[in-house]
Design an enzyme around this catalytic site. Structure first.
Site, PDB file in Angstrom:
ATOM      1  N   SER A 285      -5.133  -7.686 -10.506  1.00 19.60           N
ATOM      2  CA  SER A 285      -4.326  -6.840  -9.663  1.00 19.60           C
ATOM      3  C   SER A 285      -4.516  -7.141  -8.325  1.00 19.60           C
ATOM      4  O   SER A 285      -5.477  -7.881  -7.537  1.00 19.60           O
ATOM      5  CB  SER A 285      -4.939  -5.359  -9.928  1.00 19.60           C
ATOM      6  OG  SER A 285      -6.170  -5.315  -9.354  1.00 19.60           O
ATOM      7  N   ASP A 286      -3.342  -6.530  -7.388  1.00 21.99           N
ATOM      8  CA  ASP A 286      -3.819  -6.536  -5.885  1.00 21.99           C
ATOM      9  C   ASP A 286      -4.956  -5.560  -5.670  1.00 21.99           C
ATOM     10  O   ASP A 286      -5.349  -4.933  -6.705  1.00 21.99           O
ATOM     11  CB  ASP A 286      -2.403  -6.083  -5.373  1.00 21.99           C
ATOM     12  CG  ASP A 286      -2.546  -6.962  -3.621  1.00 21.99           C
ATOM     13  OD1 ASP A 286      -3.585  -6.971  -3.212  1.00 21.99           O
ATOM     14  OD2 ASP A 286      -1.357  -7.033  -3.260  1.00 21.99           O
ATOM     15  N   TRP A 287      -5.528  -5.769  -4.512  1.00 17.25           N
ATOM     16  CA  TRP A 287      -6.762  -4.858  -4.297  1.00 17.25           C
ATOM     17  C   TRP A 287      -6.373  -3.618  -4.199  1.00 17.25           C
ATOM     18  O   TRP A 287      -5.683  -2.970  -3.248  1.00 17.25           O
ATOM     19  CB  TRP A 287      -7.368  -5.324  -3.148  1.00 17.25           C
ATOM     20  CG  TRP A 287      -8.306  -6.607  -2.839  1.00 17.25           C
ATOM     21  CD1 TRP A 287      -9.521  -6.466  -2.543  1.00 17.25           C
ATOM     22  CD2 TRP A 287      -8.204  -7.801  -3.811  1.00 17.25           C
ATOM     23  NE1 TRP A 287     -10.124  -7.563  -3.016  1.00 17.25           N
ATOM     24  CE2 TRP A 287      -9.422  -8.399  -3.659  1.00 17.25           C
ATOM     25  CE3 TRP A 287      -7.223  -8.271  -4.671  1.00 17.25           C
ATOM     26  CZ2 TRP A 287      -9.476  -9.709  -4.672  1.00 17.25           C
ATOM     27  CZ3 TRP A 287      -7.295  -9.411  -5.573  1.00 17.25           C
ATOM     28  CH2 TRP A 287      -8.443 -10.124  -5.039  1.00 17.25           C
TER      29      TRP A 287
END
Length: 733
Positions: A285-287
């Protein structure tokens, strides 16, 4: 290890059962997820090399090595692989000391190694869009390898890049990061050598941001409402190219696609990415972009923490059967596969020691490479009367952002902090015969700048603007986001007093140039990195003959592609939109210009880029069509006086019934450096895919028939040769 379902699998697992986990008798002693991560990270720099076992032979296929190793992991160890934890890097997955599995040390970003705590220890490379402007596969490879080497030497084994999103919205704040420009085929081709370069250094590349992450405005909530055909034809191909290059990881974005979060979208992740495109690696995932325990939807690794992919959620789910053990195993296999496939697992354990993050990895060789790549990615947009290249004996006035205010990079995760930026003033002063012949005015006072320019033989005006993650550019004007709020007026004022005015524009993407007819020459180096001064001097004085081409259209006016509010920035609230409708479908960038017959007055078309020499195109030949495709050939001859290279571009026009844009890039090829009078026969490969459209009813690529027009030239608006290709009939030109 988990009990297999078949006798052969059970035997294979029994063969792989070493070493055993720490135990109390025959029972493993579980640690809580938090305690396990904390312990593993504390031991990260002391982890031994990968323990010997049936997974140790490098000749064994990576997928099989991953399976054998995973079979010896406890459930707790597997879950630990599925989320991030604290550490020295932007993101980190804890090691498994018992088996010698090293930590996964992830770091930004797509323009080099970003370290807020260790400025000046690595190179600020040219941006992804800058490299795309080279249209040169060797440039892309060297860029990837150069960055990958620095990541490895700093102990990072995952580079969070390259970025691949297509520039649907010209003012997208992250367009500078993305290698696709505004064309899916350009991205498909250019990303492959970049990824091979990164991964040649035992560093896993990360293709991001998957998918439809085409604006920063309200990126945390906006939903891209887009058709299946548009996804497959316009936005998936660059990511498909990454897969073909063997990329180890993907990053899903913050946005939604058709109402579902990108990181829990079963259509785009589990189905299209993993099943249709056959991606073997893992999706992180993106952060902060994880919204649920979405392992069944296709997410494999949550970053940067463990809000959802933790032992408290996943272990009961496995025990209850709501998350099959096979899903956990599949995600772990994908992560381990990426590490085996690029050599992370076979590197000495000290390679991934977090203490290496503070090392200064900049070398004379890396700086020389950054300089060369920046020069080869600089686009010559205009050169009236052959003003360029300049003589080294010329008296030159540098105006504007030629000093420390020069623009080299974008902001956010794409930012890099070098030890020293070679400014244009510094680079040009070193290149000329007599540095006393170089004068400088910063442009803060237009009358003073005009006085400096009028006293010189040549005036070079340096202008620029930048952009950053989390924001879109409010305008394409140079008067916003740059070192001065009156750069356009500055250019016009200088051009009035010095007819030999050259403009160098350092920009993060498409930019308005209302003064383009007033000046003699224009160059853009996009975001050129820390070697900007040396690189632009190499181009200005002819050490490098420009061969780069625009990867995006430079429009005449704002919103020339006429995006309605529901298309961008979105509805119901333009300041914080919830929905963006991709109703333009395939008419992105130059495709819109061709469909509507738009002409250029002050802007420049996609694919445009001049040289200090000239090239003639001749003898177009199209081979007969076969089941595997065809080849197209064209002779290109240097008709000028100096050596140079040309990027020849092939565009197709589909049969009308296919419903495709009127012109599409389908192949390109850069010649070798040709001496004056020298020619080269250039080959273009067209496959059945090149001539196909995505059929959303049958969910597959379908070959269009019967007749195509072929256009070969120096840009989308500079066609030099044309022909016709008929499927199932004779070819004629």
């Amino acid at each position: 290890a988990i009990e297999p379902s078949s006798r052969s699998a059970r035997r294979a697992e029994q063969e792989c059962q070493l070493p055993k986990p720490q135990s109390d008798g025959d029972r493993a002693m579980p640690l809580s997820s938090g305690r396990l991560v904390a312990l593993a990270l504390a031991l990260a720099s002391r982890v031994a090399a990968l323990v010997d076992g049936p997974w140790s032979d490098p000749a064994t296929p990576p997928a099989e090595r991953a399976r054998r190793l995973r079979q010896n992991m406890t459930l707790e160890e597997k879950i630990q692989m599925l989320h991030g934890g604290g550490g020295a890097y932007v993101g980190q997955v804890a090691p498994v000391p018992r088996l010698g599995i090293p930590p996964i040390n992830m770091n930004d970003g797509p323009q080099g190694f970003r370290s807020d705590a260790h400025h000046g220890t690595c190179v600020a490379w040219p941006s992804g869009l800058t490299i795309a402007a080279s249209w040169d596969l060797d440039v892309a490879y060297d860029w990837g390898a150069g960055m990958g080497k620095e990541f490895r030497e700093k102990g990072s084994n995952v580079q969070l890049g390259p970025g691949l999103n297509v520039a649907r919205v010209p003012q997208n704040g992250r367009n500078f990061e993305y290698m696709s420009g505004e064309d899916p085929f350009l991205g498909y081709v250019m990303v492959q050598p970049a990824i091979r370069g990164i991964q040649s250094q035992k560093v896993v590349a990360n293709a991001k941001h998957y998918i439809m992450n085409n604006q920063e405005l309200n990126r945390l909530f906006v939903s891209a409402e887009v058709s299946e055909r548009t996804r497959f034809e316009m936005y998936l191909p660059p990511f498909e190219g990454a897969i073909e290059a063997g990329v180890g990881s993907f990053m899903c974005g913050y946005n939604k696609i058709n109402g579902d979060w990108s990181c829990e979208n079963p259509v785009t992740l589990a189905h299209e990415l993993k099943e249709v495109l056959g991606f073997q690696g893992y999706v992180m995932s993106d952060w902060g972009a994880t919204h649920s325990t979405s392992i069944m939807q296709g997410l494999d690794n949550e970053q940067p923490g463990a809000d959802w992919f933790n032992e408290d959620y996943l272990k009961p789910a496995v025990e209850a059967g709501s998350v099959p053990m096979a899903a956990i195993d599949n995600s772990v296999d994908r992560i381990l596969w990426s590490m085996f496939s690029v050599g992370v697992m076979d590197a000495p354990a000290s390679t991934w020691d977090a203490a290496r993050i503070s090392r200064n990895v900049t070398t004379p060789e890396s700086l020389a490479t950054a300089r060369r790549l920046s020069a080869l990615s600089t686009v010559l947009l205009k050169n009236e009367g052959g003003l360029l290249p300049l003589s080294k004996n010329v008296k030159v006035a540098l105006i504007g952002a030629a000093d420390s205010s020069t623009v080299i990079a974008g902001g956010g995760s794409g930012a890099v902090y070098p030890a020293h930026v070679v400014t244009p003033l510094e680079g040009i002063s070193a290149a000329v015969a007599d540095a006393s012949q170089v004068s400088f005015n910063n442009g803060k006072s237009i009358p003073a700048a005009v006085a400096t320019a009028s006293a010189a033989d040549v005036a070079i005006v340096f202008v620029g603007t930048t952009s950053a993650e989390n924001y879109d550019r409010p305008t394409l004007s140079l008067d916003h986001g740059g070192p001065l709020a009156w750069q356009n007026a500055l250019v016009s004022a200088v051009a009035k007093v010095n007819r030999k005015t050259i403009v160098v524009a350092s920009v993060p993407g498409a930019t308005l140039m209302p003064w383009s007819q007033e000046v003699a020459a224009i160059l853009t180096n996009f975001l050129p990195g820390e070697q900007v001064g040396n690189a632009i001097a190499d181009v200005l004085f002819g050490a490098t003959n420009p061969s780069a081409k625009l990867p995006v259209t430079f429009p005449n006016i704002e919103n020339e592609v006429q995006l309605a509010p529901d298309q961008y920035p979105g509805v119901p609230n333009s300041a914080s939109p919830n929905y963006v409708y991709y109703t333009e479908q395939l008419l992105v960038g130059y495709r819109y210009y061709e469909a509507h017959g738009l002409k250029f007055s002050t802007g420049f078309p996609f694919g445009h880029g001049l040289s200090y020499t000239t090239f003639e195109y001749s003898k177009l030949t199209v081979n007969p069509w076969t089941a595997s495709g065809t080849e197209v050939f064209c002779d290109i001859t240097n008709t000028g006086k100096v050596p140079g290279a040309e990027v020849a571009q092939l565009y197709l026009s589909f049969p009308e019934a296919a419903g495709e844009p009127p012109l599409q890039l389908k192949a390109f090829n850069k010649t070798s450096i040709l001496s004056a009078g020298q020619g080269q026969r250039v080959r273009f490969q067209l496959t059945p895919r090149s001539l196909s459209f995505w059929d959303a009813t049958s969910h597959q690529w379908t070959l269009a028939k019967p007749q195509f027009k072929i256009f070969v030239g120096s840009s989308s608006r500079d066609i030099r040769q044309s022909g016709t290709l008929s499927i199932g009939a004779e070819i004629y030109v």
